[in-house]
Write an enzyme that holds these catalytic residues in place. Structure first.
Site, short mmCIF file in Angstrom:
data_model
loop_
_atom_site.label_atom_id
_atom_site.label_comp_id
_atom_site.label_asym_id
_atom_site.label_seq_id
_atom_site.Cartn_x
_atom_site.Cartn_y
_atom_site.Cartn_z
N VAL A 144 16.40 -3.64 8.66
CA VAL A 144 15.06 -3.50 8.09
C VAL A 144 14.29 -4.81 8.26
O VAL A 144 14.75 -5.87 7.82
CB VAL A 144 15.14 -3.12 6.61
CG1 VAL A 144 13.74 -3.02 6.01
CG2 VAL A 144 15.89 -1.81 6.42
N CYS A 145 13.13 -4.72 8.91
CA CYS A 145 12.24 -5.87 9.09
C CYS A 145 13.02 -7.01 9.77
O CYS A 145 13.58 -6.82 10.83
CB CYS A 145 11.62 -6.27 7.75
SG CYS A 145 10.33 -7.49 7.90
N GLN A 146 13.06 -8.17 9.15
CA GLN A 146 13.81 -9.28 9.75
C GLN A 146 15.29 -8.90 9.90
O GLN A 146 15.96 -9.32 10.85
CB GLN A 146 13.68 -10.52 8.84
CG GLN A 146 14.38 -11.75 9.35
CD GLN A 146 14.46 -12.82 8.28
OE1 GLN A 146 14.66 -12.53 7.10
NE2 GLN A 146 14.27 -14.07 8.66
#
Lengths: 360, 267
Positions: A144-146
């Protein structure tokens, strides 16, 4: 211009009404107290430093699919994925019969100042993958994301360990024209910043995120509180979101410096020049099935930054799932309620890497 | 300024207050006494610029306050110029006494004087960068004011509810801001301001380290080095453990499902 004639008395009445509603909302918020988040039952199964690997308890008949290991970002806390029972990606995956693990990086203290990007990816994440594989044999990695960037880097370095890969709102090409954060980051002296701050305060990151849309995020959204003055449930939802947004861990200094310089300044992941532990991260080695989930109105990770994966990844089974909404909205919007089912369907339809031929 | 019935420390309360002040400021800008025509346009430009320019010192009402965080760990950015001027005058506010910016570093206090002079130079650079950034924000605010004037000239503006006019202002402000924030000028000014604040912070830390050393307190630099050493040892230990641990392939115990729900869960 000619000054239009406004009705001052009408404005005064509106402002007075607004103040009364805002006051009622404030009183209701005070009565609500602290809201609960992250309530789905789980057990810690592995820990190192501030990081913990959780396994969630099953809520449905097993679907017969490999477990999902979620790698969250270092920025903010992972309970966004389990914000409340009726808005929970994790609960939805469990209800779809999946076995769910979550890597929570925890809240780094000063002792984490010198943790590197490699410590996170080829260290902790790798050991969590090994832990899950030791139990189940194979897994799906969901970043998720980074955390998606970490998952991509890991999948490129250890493709045999990842059966399927799901990236959600994950930046890949950091230099697309819409990426305001990256434009700002290019002129920042991150060596000096990290040398001075050590770990980088979560509050500083929050200030940067807010300043991407300062008027909408700093004022306008709080006026909505008055609109919800007589709806305690809506106010509780608002509080949960507010808690998540500002519950921001400090960033381990060395990792932050490396990440910002390599990804935001040099765009090394997309350029194929990122190195971890002396090994080059080549996205062509990501040959397992990949599902790339992005948000169509994401101002933090623009769709173009995520969708660049299509031209960089080596997988023959690459698919995209666009979701209406912003970076956070995709977890809590009404559309988000279908997301776990969509992910489960994709997992069921896609052969894992072990049964997938490499792209010729 | 009174916080009224709202909590001045909560963004919600601050936003509510800002909303009421918005109504007042807008009414003043549009009042017949403002003169109408070009004078009203100018009043709206000033109105917009004030909202953006205030961001620099953390008093912004309309959302630009996040920029003030860069200065948050430091004494108020608004006092920068005063502090630098006081030091330059040798007002006795520092151990270096009358050591002004250009005084040659001589004698037993030489090393301290150098550090204070570095602090002064960093503070002055910071004040200049802050001023430059405030100018950029002010210009964006003026543009936002112009856009808002165009909006207010539309026929439906006079009958629109206040809330609609407020949302229109946010739209004008945000669109003007977005148009500028992607530009090279904004990015450069923003980076110079941030880098200058960090440099000033570092200069302060060097002085703080001296003070800590004088009292026998471990300095930040020393603690950093210790932590770096500990981290390297941890990495080495983990590497040795990984090398000696059996791999997943040799320890696998396939199990398809998670344990069923038990009594109560830690969260």
């Amino acid at each position: 211009m000619n000054a239009p004639a406004f009705d001052g008395a009408k404005w005064l009445a509106e402002a007075t009404d607004f103040q009364q509603r805002a006051l009622r909302a404030t009183e209701t918020l005070a009565r609500l107290g602290r809201v609960e988040v992250g309530t789905t039952p789980r057990d810690a199964v592995h820990a190192e430093g501030t990081a913990t690997l959780y396994r969630y308890r099953s809520l449905a008949k097993p679907a017969g699919l490999p477990p999902v290991l979620i790698a969250y970002a270092l920025v903010n806390r992972p309970y966004m994925l389990d914000l409340q029972p009726d808005r929970s990606l994790i609960r939805g995956l469990l209800q779809a019969g999946l076995d769910v693990y979550l890597l929570d990086w925890g809240v780094p203290g000063r002792a984490e100042r010198w943790r590197t990007l490699a410590d996170h990816v080829t260290g902790t994440l790798h050991r969590c993958v090994e832990h899950v594989r030791a139990v189940h044999g194979e897994l799906t990695l969901l970043g998720v994301c980074q955390g998606g960037t970490f998952a991509l880097a890991y999948a490129a370095l250890e493709p045999a360990n990842v059966g399927r890969l799901i990236t959600m709102v994950t930046p890949v090409d950091f230099h697309t024209p819409e990426n305001l954060l990256a434009k700002w980051a290019r002129g920042i002296d991150f060596d000096a910043l990290v040398a001075s701050f050590g770990n980088v305060p979560g509050e500083l990151l929050n200030a940067c995120f807010l300043s991407l849309m300062p008027f909408r995020l700093g004022v306008q959204k709080y006026l909505a509180l008055a609109d919800a003055a007589d709806d305690p449930e809506a106010l509780a939802n608002f509080l949960r979101m507010e808690q998540w947004i500002f519950d921001s861990p400090d960033q381990p200094g060395e990792t932050f410096r490396e990440f910002m310089q390599a990804c935001y300044q040099r765009n090394a992941l997309a350029a194929g020049t990122l190195e971890l532990d002396g090994r080059r991260v080549d996205l062509q080695r990501v040959t397992m099935p990949v599902l790339n989930v992005y948000a169509t109105q994401d101002h933090l990770v623009p769709p173009s930054a995520s969708r660049a994966l299509a031209r960089l990844v080596g997988s023959r089974h690459y698919a995209e799932l666009p979701l209406e909404g912003g970076h956070i909205g995709i977890y809590v919007s009404s559309r988000a309620r279908r997301l776990p089912r969509d992910l489960a369907d994709w997992l069921a339809a896609r052969p894992s890497a072990r049964r997938t031929r490499r792209r010729p | 300024m009174s916080a009224g019935p709202f909590d001045a420390f909560s963004p919600g309360g601050a936003a509510a207050e800002a909303y009421v002040r918005f109504a007042r400021a807008l009414a003043e800008a549009l009042a017949p006494s403002a003169g109408g025509g070009a004078a009203t346009l100018e009043a709206l430009r000033r109105f917009g610029a004030a909202q953006f320019g205030a961001a620099q010192v953390g008093t912004a009402e309309f959302g630009a306050a996040p920029f003030a965080f860069w200065a948050a760990p430091l004494p108020g950015a608004a006092g920068l110029a005063d502090a630098a001027a006081a030091f330059a005058r040798g007002a006795g506010a520092t151990p270096a006494g009358g050591a002004a910016a250009g005084a040659p570093p001589l004698g037993p206090n030489r090393e301290h004087q150098l550090k204070w002079q570095a602090w002064l130079a960093a503070a002055q650079a910071c004040a200049a960068a802050a001023q430059e950034f405030a100018l950029v924000l002010g210009e964006i605010g003026a543009t936002a004011g112009e856009r808002y004037a165009t909006r207010l000239a539309e026929p439906d503006a006079t009958s629109a509810p206040l809330r609609v006019l407020f949302d229109d202002w946010i739209e004008c402000a945000e669109s003007a801001y977005q148009a500028a924030a992607h530009g090279e000028r904004f990015c450069a000014a923003h980076a110079r301001y941030a880098n200058a604040l960090v440099a000033w912070r570092a200069a302060q830390q060097a002085i703080a380290d001296d003070a800590a050393r004088a009292f026998g307190v471990p300095t930040r630099t020393e603690v950093d080095e210790l932590q770096r050493t500990v981290r390297e040892l941890q990495r080495e230990l983990a590497s040795r453990r990984d090398a000696s641990a059996p791999t997943a392939a040799t320890t696998r115990k396939p199990r398809a499902s998670a344990p069923r729900r038990r009594r109560r869960a830690p969260t």
